[in-house]
Design a protein around this motif. Structure first.
Motif, PDB file in Angstrom:
ATOM      1  N   ASP A  94     101.002 170.345  95.716  1.00 24.23           N
ATOM      2  CA  ASP A  94     100.748 170.283  97.154  1.00 24.23           C
ATOM      3  C   ASP A  94      99.836 171.394  97.666  1.00 24.23           C
ATOM      4  N   MET A  95      99.896 172.576  97.010  1.00 27.36           N
ATOM      5  CA  MET A  95      99.199 173.730  97.580  1.00 27.36           C
ATOM      6  C   MET A  95      98.601 174.593  96.470  1.00 27.36           C
ATOM      7  N   LEU A  96      97.443 175.131  96.743  1.00 35.23           N
ATOM      8  CA  LEU A  96      96.802 176.099  95.840  1.00 35.23           C
ATOM      9  C   LEU A  96      96.503 177.351  96.649  1.00 35.23           C
ATOM     10  N   ILE A  97      97.011 178.490  96.184  1.00 32.65           N
ATOM     11  CA  ILE A  97      96.701 179.763  96.840  1.00 32.65           C
ATOM     12  C   ILE A  97      95.792 180.549  95.894  1.00 32.65           C
ATOM     13  N   CYS A  98      94.500 180.620  96.234  1.00 32.19           N
ATOM     14  CA  CYS A  98      93.520 181.353  95.427  1.00 32.19           C
ATOM     15  C   CYS A  98      93.529 182.808  95.856  1.00 32.19           C
ATOM     16  N   ASN A  99      94.311 183.598  95.155  1.00 39.00           N
ATOM     17  CA  ASN A  99      94.499 184.995  95.542  1.00 39.00           C
ATOM     18  C   ASN A  99      93.968 185.975  94.503  1.00 39.00           C
ATOM     19  N   ALA A 100      93.935 185.577  93.219  1.00 34.36           N
ATOM     20  CA  ALA A 100      93.528 186.522  92.164  1.00 34.36           C
ATOM     21  C   ALA A 100      92.187 187.150  92.523  1.00 34.36           C
ATOM     22  N   GLY A 101      92.118 188.471  92.373  1.00 33.41           N
ATOM     23  CA  GLY A 101      90.856 189.141  92.681  1.00 33.41           C
ATOM     24  C   GLY A 101      90.818 190.531  92.089  1.00 33.41           C
ATOM     25  N   VAL A 102      89.620 191.007  91.837  1.00 32.35           N
ATOM     26  CA  VAL A 102      89.427 192.374  91.350  1.00 32.35           C
ATOM     27  C   VAL A 102      88.304 193.026  92.157  1.00 32.35           C
ATOM     28  N   GLY A 103      88.332 194.364  92.205  1.00 34.85           N
ATOM     29  CA  GLY A 103      87.264 195.047  92.933  1.00 34.85           C
ATOM     30  C   GLY A 103      87.103 196.467  92.473  1.00 34.85           C
ATOM     31  N   SER A 104      85.864 196.920  92.394  1.00 40.67           N
ATOM     32  CA  SER A 104      85.607 198.347  92.252  1.00 40.67           C
ATOM     33  C   SER A 104      84.411 198.675  93.133  1.00 40.67           C
ATOM     34  N   PHE A 105      84.310 199.949  93.452  1.00 44.08           N
ATOM     35  CA  PHE A 105      83.413 200.368  94.527  1.00 44.08           C
ATOM     36  C   PHE A 105      82.563 201.552  94.074  1.00 44.08           C
ATOM     37  N   GLY A 106      81.369 201.628  94.567  1.00 39.85           N
ATOM     38  CA  GLY A 106      80.517 202.758  94.201  1.00 39.85           C
ATOM     39  C   GLY A 106      79.072 202.477  94.558  1.00 39.85           C
ATOM     40  N   LEU A 107      78.229 203.432  94.198  1.00 35.65           N
ATOM     41  CA  LEU A 107      76.806 203.276  94.476  1.00 35.65           C
ATOM     42  C   LEU A 107      76.212 202.161  93.614  1.00 35.65           C
ATOM     43  N   LEU A 108      75.343 201.397  94.200  1.00 34.42           N
ATOM     44  CA  LEU A 108      74.752 200.249  93.492  1.00 34.42           C
ATOM     45  C   LEU A 108      74.192 200.642  92.128  1.00 34.42           C
ATOM     46  N   GLU A 109      73.486 201.781  92.090  1.00 32.38           N
ATOM     47  CA  GLU A 109      72.804 202.119  90.830  1.00 32.38           C
ATOM     48  C   GLU A 109      73.773 202.558  89.739  1.00 32.38           C
ATOM     49  N   HIS A 110      75.034 202.812  90.092  1.00 29.60           N
ATOM     50  CA  HIS A 110      76.012 203.209  89.082  1.00 29.60           C
ATOM     51  C   HIS A 110      76.794 202.026  88.498  1.00 29.60           C
ATOM     52  N   PHE A 111      76.652 200.855  89.105  1.00 29.72           N
ATOM     53  CA  PHE A 111      77.376 199.685  88.575  1.00 29.72           C
ATOM     54  C   PHE A 111      76.758 199.191  87.286  1.00 29.72           C
ATOM     55  N   GLU A 112      77.622 198.903  86.307  1.00 24.78           N
ATOM     56  CA  GLU A 112      77.162 198.222  85.100  1.00 24.78           C
ATOM     57  C   GLU A 112      77.047 196.730  85.435  1.00 24.78           C
ATOM     58  N   ALA A 113      76.081 196.063  84.826  1.00 27.90           N
ATOM     59  CA  ALA A 113      75.921 194.626  85.060  1.00 27.90           C
ATOM     60  C   ALA A 113      77.182 193.864  84.654  1.00 27.90           C
ATOM     61  N   ALA A 114      77.869 194.364  83.613  1.00 29.22           N
ATOM     62  CA  ALA A 114      79.090 193.678  83.146  1.00 29.22           C
ATOM     63  C   ALA A 114      80.199 193.739  84.207  1.00 29.22           C
ATOM     64  N   GLU A 115      80.258 194.881  84.928  1.00 27.25           N
ATOM     65  CA  GLU A 115      81.269 195.017  85.998  1.00 27.25           C
ATOM     66  C   GLU A 115      80.979 194.031  87.129  1.00 27.25           C
ATOM     67  N   TRP A 116      79.701 193.930  87.466  1.00 24.23           N
ATOM     68  CA  TRP A 116      79.250 192.978  88.499  1.00 24.23           C
ATOM     69  C   TRP A 116      79.656 191.555  88.101  1.00 24.23           C
ATOM     70  N   ASP A 117      79.363 191.209  86.826  1.00 29.43           N
ATOM     71  CA  ASP A 117      79.684 189.858  86.339  1.00 29.43           C
ATOM     72  C   ASP A 117      81.191 189.595  86.385  1.00 29.43           C
ATOM     73  N   GLN A 118      81.984 190.604  86.021  1.00 29.40           N
ATOM     74  CA  GLN A 118      83.434 190.409  85.991  1.00 29.40           C
ATOM     75  C   GLN A 118      83.984 190.169  87.401  1.00 29.40           C
ATOM     76  N   MET A 119      83.487 190.899  88.378  1.00 28.73           N
ATOM     77  CA  MET A 119      83.954 190.700  89.759  1.00 28.73           C
ATOM     78  C   MET A 119      83.601 189.294  90.256  1.00 28.73           C
ATOM     79  N   PHE A 120      82.368 188.870  89.965  1.00 25.00           N
ATOM     80  CA  PHE A 120      81.987 187.508  90.363  1.00 25.00           C
ATOM     81  C   PHE A 120      82.795 186.463  89.593  1.00 25.00           C
ATOM     82  N   ALA A 121      83.082 186.756  88.319  1.00 25.24           N
ATOM     83  CA  ALA A 121      83.822 185.783  87.500  1.00 25.24           C
ATOM     84  C   ALA A 121      85.206 185.529  88.084  1.00 25.24           C
ATOM     85  N   VAL A 122      85.910 186.593  88.470  1.00 32.33           N
ATOM     86  CA  VAL A 122      87.281 186.412  88.972  1.00 32.33           C
ATOM     87  C   VAL A 122      87.264 185.932  90.436  1.00 32.33           C
TER      88      VAL A 122
END
Ligand code: NJP
Length: 235
Positions: free
Chosen positions: A80-108
């Motif tokens: 009857d119901m789906l609650i899409c709640n799973a999520g991850v996040g990390s924060f920081g300066l754009l130039e310090h993000f690894e591309a893999a971290e970016w991909d993982q956040m979008f993936a989840v």
């Protein structure tokens, strides 16, 4: 009011934080809760309380997403119901993000929402009803320093849910998006329960009550969007 007794709800990210509070509250209302997260031990501990179904799974994996829905239907014969709640996040300066971290956040946060919605929509269409609730964020609606990656995922998730709302409404399917401010959870490796957080953050149970409110709306009513903040947080 929609009575939640015996309604079957998939809750992703149910092992901790907001998802756990949602799972406990829905079970208290008599719903059958299908709890999803990657960590099996935490899910089992929750399931001992909710007496539902615990499915260790990765929402970013297409086969897992379909498996969650198949297992739910085979156990309960309804969904009857789906609650899409799973999520991850990390924060920081754009130039310090690894591309893999970016991909993982979008993936989840984005692909996970997409895959679970994709897996339930055909079933909801066939029965002519169903309710999808997405836990987005107030940062789906504002930008902030150090939020390039996480904020981008939450804008994308919000756009996905908003477009889906228009697609499925003619089929009697409700899509509700919840936009919380800061919530005292394990998010981004934080430790919940500090005295300071009581004043500055929402509690997971506050968000769970918002989810309950949208799910219990009468059959002819859909709460499209609901935003909530701690009073101390500027908006
Ligand atoms: O975070 P946390 P929250 N597949 O870390 C699971 C949004 N939000 O409750 O898989 C399946 O306590 C993870 O379990 P595990 C936020 O964006 C938060 O705060 O075992 N599950 C755990 O159960 C997110 O969408 C705040 O690691 C996966 C859960 O997700 C939602 O609220 C503010 C998974 C995370 O629990 C819940 O976050 C806001 C995967 N691949 C919006 N990856 C806030 N806390 O301030 C993770 O506006 N999980």
């Amino acid at each position: 009011m929609t009575d939640l007794t015996d309604q079957v709800a998939i809750v992703t990210g149910a092992s901790r934080g907001i998802g756990r509070a949602i799972a406990l509250l829905l079970a208290l209302q008599g719903a059958k809760v299908v709890a999803v997260a990657r960590t099996a031990e935490e899910l089992e501990e929750l399931n001992a309380k909710t007496q539902g179904l615990a499915i260790p799974a990765d929402v970013a994996d297409e086969a897992d997403a379909q498996h969650i829905v198949n297992e739910t239907l085979s156990r309960y014969g309804r969904l009857d119901m789906l609650i899409c709640n799973a999520g991850v996040g990390s924060f920081g300066l754009l130039e310090h993000f690894e591309a893999a971290e970016w991909d993982q956040m979008f993936a989840v946060n984005v692909k996970g929402t997409f895959l679970l919605c994709k897996a339930v929509v055909p079933h909801f269409k066939a029965q002519g009803r169903g309710h999808i609730v997405g836990i987005a964020s107030d940062v789906s609606r504002r930008t902030f320093e150090h939020g390039t990656a996480y904020g981008a995922t939450k804008y994308a998730q919000d756009a996905l849910l908003g477009s889906l709302r228009k697609e499925v409404r003619p089929h009697g399917i409700k899509v509700s998006t919840i936009y919380p401010g800061m919530v005292d959870t394990y998010f981004n490796d934080s430790k919940p329960g500090s005295a300071a957080a009581e004043k500055t953050h929402l509690r997971p149970s506050d968000v769970a009550q918002a989810v309950r409110y949208v799910l219990e709306a009468p059959a002819h009513v859909v709460v499209d969007e609901l935003m909530l903040h701690p009073v101390s947080q500027e908006w």
